[in-house]
Design a protein around this motif. Structure first.
Motif, PDB file in Angstrom:
ATOM      1  N   VAL A  37      17.302   1.443  -3.176  1.00 43.02           N
ATOM      2  CA  VAL A  37      16.143   1.209  -2.325  1.00 43.02           C
ATOM      3  C   VAL A  37      16.369   1.964  -1.021  1.00 43.02           C
ATOM      4  N   GLU A  38      15.450   2.874  -0.705  1.00 39.92           N
ATOM      5  CA  GLU A  38      15.549   3.645   0.526  1.00 39.92           C
ATOM      6  C   GLU A  38      14.443   3.216   1.472  1.00 39.92           C
ATOM      7  N   GLY A  39      14.827   2.769   2.640  1.00 40.72           N
ATOM      8  CA  GLY A  39      13.848   2.358   3.634  1.00 40.72           C
ATOM      9  C   GLY A  39      13.547   0.874   3.565  1.00 40.72           C
ATOM     10  N   GLU A  40      12.596   0.463   4.382  1.00 42.23           N
ATOM     11  CA  GLU A  40      12.293  -0.960   4.540  1.00 42.23           C
ATOM     12  C   GLU A  40      10.914  -1.336   4.013  1.00 42.23           C
ATOM     13  N   SER A  41      10.305  -0.487   3.178  1.00 39.37           N
ATOM     14  CA  SER A  41       8.930  -0.755   2.741  1.00 39.37           C
ATOM     15  C   SER A  41       8.808  -1.947   1.797  1.00 39.37           C
ATOM     16  N   MET A  42       9.900  -2.380   1.167  1.00 42.62           N
ATOM     17  CA  MET A  42       9.846  -3.546   0.272  1.00 42.62           C
ATOM     18  C   MET A  42      10.473  -4.784   0.904  1.00 42.62           C
ATOM     19  N   ASP A  43      10.817  -4.700   2.162  1.00 43.06           N
ATOM     20  CA  ASP A  43      11.402  -5.827   2.889  1.00 43.06           C
ATOM     21  C   ASP A  43      10.380  -6.963   2.970  1.00 43.06           C
ATOM     22  N   PRO A  44      10.688  -8.191   2.771  1.00 45.91           N
ATOM     23  CA  PRO A  44      12.000  -8.802   2.607  1.00 45.91           C
ATOM     24  C   PRO A  44      12.452  -8.927   1.145  1.00 45.91           C
ATOM     25  N   THR A  45      11.618  -8.524   0.183  1.00 43.25           N
ATOM     26  CA  THR A  45      11.985  -8.676  -1.232  1.00 43.25           C
ATOM     27  C   THR A  45      13.213  -7.852  -1.574  1.00 43.25           C
ATOM     28  N   LEU A  46      13.201  -6.587  -1.176  1.00 41.69           N
ATOM     29  CA  LEU A  46      14.329  -5.684  -1.385  1.00 41.69           C
ATOM     30  C   LEU A  46      14.693  -5.040  -0.054  1.00 41.69           C
ATOM     31  N   GLN A  47      15.988  -4.918   0.184  1.00 48.03           N
ATOM     32  CA  GLN A  47      16.487  -4.392   1.461  1.00 48.03           C
ATOM     33  C   GLN A  47      16.926  -2.940   1.306  1.00 48.03           C
ATOM     34  N   ASN A  48      16.885  -2.198   2.401  1.00 41.99           N
ATOM     35  CA  ASN A  48      17.373  -0.831   2.439  1.00 41.99           C
ATOM     36  C   ASN A  48      18.825  -0.784   1.955  1.00 41.99           C
ATOM     37  N   GLY A  49      19.120   0.122   1.019  1.00 40.20           N
ATOM     38  CA  GLY A  49      20.478   0.297   0.524  1.00 40.20           C
ATOM     39  C   GLY A  49      20.834  -0.538  -0.688  1.00 40.20           C
ATOM     40  N   THR A 118      -1.417  -5.848   6.844  1.00 43.76           N
ATOM     41  CA  THR A 118      -1.872  -4.966   5.773  1.00 43.76           C
ATOM     42  C   THR A 118      -2.996  -4.049   6.221  1.00 43.76           C
ATOM     43  N   GLY A 119      -3.844  -4.481   7.121  1.00 45.33           N
ATOM     44  CA  GLY A 119      -4.960  -3.659   7.562  1.00 45.33           C
ATOM     45  C   GLY A 119      -6.118  -3.699   6.590  1.00 45.33           C
ATOM     46  N   ASN A 120      -7.014  -2.736   6.719  1.00 45.36           N
ATOM     47  CA  ASN A 120      -8.204  -2.678   5.873  1.00 45.36           C
ATOM     48  C   ASN A 120      -8.136  -1.462   4.953  1.00 45.36           C
ATOM     49  N   PHE A 121      -8.751  -1.598   3.787  1.00 45.39           N
ATOM     50  CA  PHE A 121      -8.783  -0.516   2.815  1.00 45.39           C
ATOM     51  C   PHE A 121      -9.946  -0.759   1.856  1.00 45.39           C
ATOM     52  N   GLY A 122     -10.590   0.341   1.462  1.00 43.53           N
ATOM     53  CA  GLY A 122     -11.592   0.266   0.403  1.00 43.53           C
ATOM     54  C   GLY A 122     -12.906  -0.340   0.835  1.00 43.53           C
ATOM     55  N   PRO A 123     -13.684  -0.765  -0.126  1.00 39.39           N
ATOM     56  CA  PRO A 123     -13.385  -0.909  -1.546  1.00 39.39           C
ATOM     57  C   PRO A 123     -13.271   0.450  -2.244  1.00 39.39           C
ATOM     58  N   GLN A 124     -12.356   0.493  -3.208  1.00 36.47           N
ATOM     59  CA  GLN A 124     -12.145   1.711  -3.978  1.00 36.47           C
ATOM     60  C   GLN A 124     -11.783   1.349  -5.412  1.00 36.47           C
ATOM     61  N   LYS A 125     -12.405   2.045  -6.343  1.00 36.60           N
ATOM     62  CA  LYS A 125     -12.147   1.790  -7.760  1.00 36.60           C
ATOM     63  C   LYS A 125     -10.930   2.604  -8.214  1.00 36.60           C
ATOM     64  N   MET A 134       1.641  -1.120  -3.546  1.00 36.96           N
ATOM     65  CA  MET A 134       1.963  -1.273  -2.124  1.00 36.96           C
ATOM     66  C   MET A 134       3.380  -1.811  -1.990  1.00 36.96           C
ATOM     67  N   GLY A 135       3.976  -1.537  -0.838  1.00 37.22           N
ATOM     68  CA  GLY A 135       5.239  -2.150  -0.496  1.00 37.22           C
ATOM     69  C   GLY A 135       4.986  -3.520   0.097  1.00 37.22           C
ATOM     70  N   ASP A 136       5.979  -4.400   0.060  1.00 38.23           N
ATOM     71  CA  ASP A 136       5.806  -5.748   0.612  1.00 38.23           C
ATOM     72  C   ASP A 136       5.818  -5.752   2.140  1.00 38.23           C
ATOM     73  N   ASN A 137       6.412  -4.749   2.756  1.00 43.62           N
ATOM     74  CA  ASN A 137       6.408  -4.617   4.211  1.00 43.62           C
ATOM     75  C   ASN A 137       5.219  -3.725   4.563  1.00 43.62           C
ATOM     76  N   ARG A 138       4.040  -4.316   4.561  1.00 43.36           N
ATOM     77  CA  ARG A 138       2.785  -3.576   4.620  1.00 43.36           C
ATOM     78  C   ARG A 138       2.627  -2.709   5.865  1.00 43.36           C
ATOM     79  N   ALA A 139       3.231  -3.102   6.983  1.00 43.71           N
ATOM     80  CA  ALA A 139       3.043  -2.369   8.227  1.00 43.71           C
ATOM     81  C   ALA A 139       3.631  -0.961   8.160  1.00 43.71           C
ATOM     82  N   ILE A 140       4.693  -0.759   7.388  1.00 45.08           N
ATOM     83  CA  ILE A 140       5.355   0.551   7.381  1.00 45.08           C
ATOM     84  C   ILE A 140       5.398   1.206   6.007  1.00 45.08           C
TER      85      ILE A 140
END
Length: 174
Positions: A37-49, A118-125, A134-140
């Motif tokens: 795992v590289e980076g913090e995009s799945m934090d807290p489920t998965l950690q960097n490294g 998480t912000g806003n997105f879509g609607p998109q099919k 998406m990663g669990d750390n939605r902000a980054i």
């Protein structure tokens, strides 16, 4: 012990070692592999490294399901993300709330703070044969909202099964 018995014993050990290597090679090539795992995009489920074992054969016999943590193969990097939307569905995120085909979906794997970010997105099919991740750390997280786009089925090379390193973090990822 006679000379021929010693020779036979060594031959049996060599055969056993070769068979073990072939089995390990087969398992790593076709069934299981590891990814870091590289980076913090799945934090807290998965950690960097953290190193995860992923199942390579599962999507040959089945299809990704919502909530699966998958390994995505891109030309220069592999990504670890969570499947959120399935082929043909319409995804919308409004004020952090996820809507799938117009119905709000409870994201039990996120805490309230991550959901708000998480912000806003879509609607998109989502096109047929593609997935929204998406990663669990939605902000980054670099994901289907911003940079990765929809993920084609052939880009998903496996499902994360569990963390194997660091050893004190052994856990299932599903």
């Amino acid at each position: 012990m006679s000379e021929s018995k010693k020779k036979n014993e060594w031959l049996e050990w060599v055969k056993a070692l070769i068979i073990a290597i072939l089995i390990a090679f087969f398992l790593k090539t076709f069934i299981f592999a590891t990814s870091i795992v590289e980076g913090e995009s799945m934090d807290p489920t998965l950690q960097n490294g953290e190193r995860v074992i992923f199942n390579k054969i599962i999507y040959i016999i089945d299809e990704p399901e919502r909530g699966d943590i998958v390994i995505i193969e891109k030309p220069y990097k592999n990504y670890v993300k969570r499947v959120i939307g399935l082929p043909g569905e319409t995804i919308e995120i409004n004020s952090g709330n996820l809507y799938i085909n117009g119905e709000q979906y409870e994201q039990t794997f996120l805490d309230e703070d991550a959901q708000r970010q998480t912000g806003n997105f879509g609607p998109q099919k989502i096109p047929e044969g593609s997935y929204f991740v998406m990663g669990d750390n939605r902000a980054i997280s670099k994901d289907s909202r911003n940079g990765l786009g929809f993920i084609e089925e052939n880009e998903i090379i496996g499902r994360s099964e569990f963390v194997i390193f660091p050893f004190d973090q052994w856990t299932l990822t599903r």
